[in-house]
Design a protein around this motif. Structure first.
Motif, PDB file in Angstrom:
ATOM      1  N   THR A  42      -9.605 -39.230 -56.627  1.00  0.00           N
ATOM      2  CA  THR A  42     -10.858 -38.379 -56.568  1.00  0.00           C
ATOM      3  C   THR A  42     -11.782 -38.763 -55.377  1.00  0.00           C
ATOM      4  O   THR A  42     -12.717 -37.949 -55.025  1.00  0.00           O
ATOM      5  N   ALA A  43     -11.734 -39.908 -54.870  1.00  0.00           N
ATOM      6  CA  ALA A  43     -12.790 -40.509 -53.827  1.00  0.00           C
ATOM      7  C   ALA A  43     -12.241 -39.737 -52.616  1.00  0.00           C
ATOM      8  O   ALA A  43     -11.379 -39.867 -52.470  1.00  0.00           O
ATOM      9  N   PRO A  44     -13.255 -39.213 -51.742  1.00  0.00           N
ATOM     10  CA  PRO A  44     -12.932 -38.916 -50.492  1.00  0.00           C
ATOM     11  C   PRO A  44     -12.093 -39.903 -49.648  1.00  0.00           C
ATOM     12  O   PRO A  44     -12.489 -41.200 -49.890  1.00  0.00           O
ATOM     13  N   THR A  45     -11.055 -39.772 -49.045  1.00  0.00           N
ATOM     14  CA  THR A  45     -10.002 -40.734 -48.450  1.00  0.00           C
ATOM     15  C   THR A  45      -9.907 -40.483 -47.041  1.00  0.00           C
ATOM     16  O   THR A  45      -9.632 -39.186 -46.474  1.00  0.00           O
ATOM     17  N   LEU A  46     -10.001 -41.564 -46.161  1.00  0.00           N
ATOM     18  CA  LEU A  46      -9.840 -41.588 -44.733  1.00  0.00           C
ATOM     19  C   LEU A  46      -8.328 -42.294 -44.737  1.00  0.00           C
ATOM     20  O   LEU A  46      -8.342 -43.630 -45.024  1.00  0.00           O
ATOM     21  N   HIS A  71      -5.476 -31.647 -54.710  1.00  0.00           N
ATOM     22  CA  HIS A  71      -6.129 -31.389 -55.969  1.00  0.00           C
ATOM     23  C   HIS A  71      -7.818 -31.563 -55.696  1.00  0.00           C
ATOM     24  O   HIS A  71      -8.585 -31.890 -56.385  1.00  0.00           O
ATOM     25  N   GLY A  72      -7.973 -30.907 -54.123  1.00  0.00           N
ATOM     26  CA  GLY A  72      -9.433 -30.744 -53.949  1.00  0.00           C
ATOM     27  C   GLY A  72      -9.968 -31.998 -53.247  1.00  0.00           C
ATOM     28  O   GLY A  72     -11.470 -31.817 -53.187  1.00  0.00           O
ATOM     29  N   THR A  73      -9.528 -32.945 -53.357  1.00  0.00           N
ATOM     30  CA  THR A  73     -10.086 -34.232 -52.624  1.00  0.00           C
ATOM     31  C   THR A  73     -10.085 -34.236 -51.178  1.00  0.00           C
ATOM     32  O   THR A  73      -9.315 -34.094 -50.691  1.00  0.00           O
TER      33      THR A  73
END
Length: 678
Positions: A42-46, A71-73
């Motif tokens: 769920t953490a915004p991912t780079l 899943h909306g992340t």
């Protein structure tokens, strides 16, 4: 097996011996894969992924991005020119990647209020050149979201026909000899010697080739292409390797990022079956006029192979044509310097560069170097307001300014006394300029400057020890630089220069042409980013000149830059992408060769009906001096594009066979500097 568990070690040994994964290995991989946890992230991912990476491919990065975003992340994907196989980008790109990560953390951890940048970014390693302004287009390109590289949902596709007959290929016992496409950590080394790399990766009898006709427009390849071929064999199983080459008009073949797709097939019969192969995911501009070549090989040094010999037949599914379907995308080019928050990291690069200068050895007394210019860190050469005056009042160079971008082959032209050699000597730090300055990759050139290690050159002729061999001359030269022998890249330089067995002969037995080739090899030691050559074709016969032309084109195709000074205008026209013309120590013209040659307004037109064509052409705005010839007409055209003239002729019922300028680079040069002084 070191600290690995005994069971894992045993399972690995079994898989490595048989060439097939055991159920235990497959279960371990499944449990260790990110695929099992993507729905819980769920953490915004780079995601930052190297394009030159045979261990973790772009397809895997794409799969991770899809699984997390489903899943909306929030997800941002950046592809850069590096990876486990080497090929790290420039300092400017490193700073860009670091700044992107910093901006991502600033937004989500420091809550700085700036909008999150989730645009997809990719680095295009084969830099194209804009004919409009003569500058290289930006290597960094963006789109609103990441396109799929696994082929599931590509932005668009382009179908390219590959032709070739049915071919029989052998897999030798023990897979020896094996094709060599990459060496871990040394991908760029093989890319730098593309012609040699193509030979090493396509051993006779082990490969089937299918090739397209020259492309009619640039293919902006972004991802994994797919092609269906027919494979037949009596062994039941087959291990093959697919390679997709970019083949230039001169025949030089480049394997993008040195990536190869392994293919394992089972259930083969003598009748054969159709197999769809996915080539490695890459980012590349395949230019118009280039061809695509699909190579199916039976061996590859980087992979374990079956010990038994095999024989296969590879063909197109029907007839002699296989269709390659490539994902393509039109991304927006952006300037590297435009990335947000780059300056803190550019400043860090300035500190590092300054430390390198401070730690470098001194050659006599020298002035304190100007601080590096981060905006020019990726620019091989930038000359600004350069001037050189001598104590007797003679000025060799005045107010000279031009810029050379990566991947260019630039010709420095001018009559005797134009200031060409003086400019090159200032570029090499051999003499100091009176005014202005020269920057190489953003750093000021001074005598003994560390950045000179990124330049290879010979100016005013080669000099060698006559009583020792060419090879010993090169080794002694490199030892004199004080740099590690492992950095010399001797074999690559020799392969590019093409000296062959002559390298072991004493230099005193060399012809002038052989000395010139040895000088090229010496300049290429270490595979410098900027290659500076003064009259490189002196003493070469026509076949050697042609080979030298191909050598320089291959060298520039790796993303490096070549600057040559020459008086052979016909060779410059065929070899160089850009030219700078000097006269009386000043700049009189610069730009792409095609633009300077194509700037001529007098056209020669071959048609099927010269009389009708002359009447139609006379009505075209801007057309003047229309003269009918036996095969067509000549005319001057000002302010109207040639396409409009051709359209008017065709609309009038005229068949147009050829339209070309009446003058070449030699005529342009003479018009700029005057025939008497040239």
């Amino acid at each position: 097996c070191g600290r690995f568990s005994a069971q894992l070690c045993q399972d690995y040994q079994t898989a490595a011996t048989t060439g097939r994964p055991t159920p235990a290995i497959l279960d371990l991989l499944a449990r260790s894969s990110p695929a099992g946890v993507l729905d819980r992230i769920t953490a915004p991912t780079l995601l930052v992924q190297g394009e030159a990476d045979s261990l973790f491919s772009l397809g895997e990065a794409d799969a991770n991005a899809r699984g997390i975003a489903a899943h909306g992340t929030p997800v941002k994907v950046v592809w850069f020119s590096g990876g486990h196989d080497g090929g790290a980008g420039s300092d400017a790109e490193t700073a860009r990647i670091t700044a992107t990560a910093d901006a991502w953390f600033d937004h989500y951890l420091r809550r700085d209020g700036a909008a999150a940048d989730t645009r997809f970014e990719a680095t295009v390693p084969a830099v194209s050149v804009s004919g409009a302004n003569g500058r290289a287009t930006a290597q960094i390109r963006q789109s609103a979201a990441e396109p799929a590289v696994t082929g599931a949902v590509p932005l668009a596709t382009r179908r390219v026909a590959l032709r070739g007959p049915e071919q029989q290929v052998q897999a030798p016992a023990g897979a020896s000899p094996a094709a060599l496409t990459s060496v871990p950590g040394l991908g760029p080394a093989l890319a730098a010697v593309s012609s040699a790399g193509a030979r090493l990766s396509a051993l006779p009898g082990q490969v089937a080739r299918f090739e397209s006709t020259p492309l009619d427009s640039t293919l902006h390849l972004l991802g994994s292409s797919r092609v269906t071929v027919r494979v037949a064999g009596a062994g039941g199983d087959a291990t093959l390797f697919a390679q997709l080459y970019d083949v230039g008009p001169g025949g030089a073949a480049v394997l993008p990022q040195q990536l190869v797709a392994p293919v394992y097939l089972s259930g083969l019969t003598p009748a054969g079956r159709d197999v769809t192969i996915a080539t490695p995911a890459v980012v590349r501009d395949v230019a118009a006029g280039h061809r695509l070549r699909l190579v199916i090989s039976t061996t590859d040094q980087a992979f374990a192979m079956p010990a038994e010999p095999h024989r296969y037949r590879v063909s197109a599914p029907s007839g002699d044509t296989a269709n390659l379907v490539s994902p393509v995308a039109s991304l927006s080019a952006v300037d590297v310097g435009g990335v947000a928050d780059l300056w803190p990291y550019a400043a860090a690069l300035l500190v590092a560069a300054a430390a390198a200068v401070a730690g470098g050895y001194q050659l006599g007394r020298r002035r304190r170097a100007d601080p590096p210019d981060a905006s020019l860190a990726a620019v091989p050469l930038a000359i600004d307001g350069l001037g050189k005056a001598y104590s007797d009042g003679f000025r060799a160079v005045s107010e000279l300014s031009f810029r050379v971008e990566a991947g260019w082959v630039l010709g420095l032209l001018g009559p005797n006394g134009a200031g060409k050699t003086t400019t090159l000597r200032m570029l090499m730090g051999l003499i100091r300029p009176t005014e202005g300055g020269i920057r190489v990759f953003g750093q000021t050139v001074t005598p003994g400057a560390p950045v000179l290690s990124r330049i290879g050159s010979f100016v005013e002729g080669p000099g060698f020890l006559p009583h020792v061999s060419g090879l010993d001359n090169l080794r002694l030269y490199w030892q004199a630089t004080g740099r590690p022998a492992s950095h010399a890249r001797l074999e690559e330089a020799l392969e590019i220069a093409g000296l062959g067995a002559d390298i072991h002969r004493r230099v005193k037995t060399y012809s002038q042409g052989m000395r010139q080739r040895l000088a090229i090899a010496q300049a290429m030691l270490g595979l410098p980013d900027l290659l500076v050559l003064d009259e490189p074709t002196n003493g070469l016969d026509p076949p050697q000149i042609r080979e030298m032309r191909e050598v320089l084109a291959r060298y520039a195709a790796t993303g490096r830059t070549v600057l040559i000074s020459s008086h052979l205008l016909s060779e410059v026209e065929q070899t160089c992408t850009h030219v700078v013309v000097m006269h009386g120590g000043r700049l009189v013209a610069q730009g792409p060769v095609a633009d300077l040659v194509g700037a001529a307004t007098t056209l020669v037109i071959d048609v099927d009906d010269p009389a009708l064509a002359a009447k139609a052409a006379a009505k075209v705005p801007g057309a003047a001096d229309v003269v009918e010839t036996a095969t067509g007409l000549t005319l001057s055209l000002v302010g109207t594009p040639r396409s409009a003239l051709v359209r008017a002729l065709v609309d009038a019922g005229v068949g147009v066979d050829r339209v070309q300028p009446q003058r070449g680079l030699e005529q342009v040069f003479l018009a700029l500097v005057g025939e008497e002084e040239a």
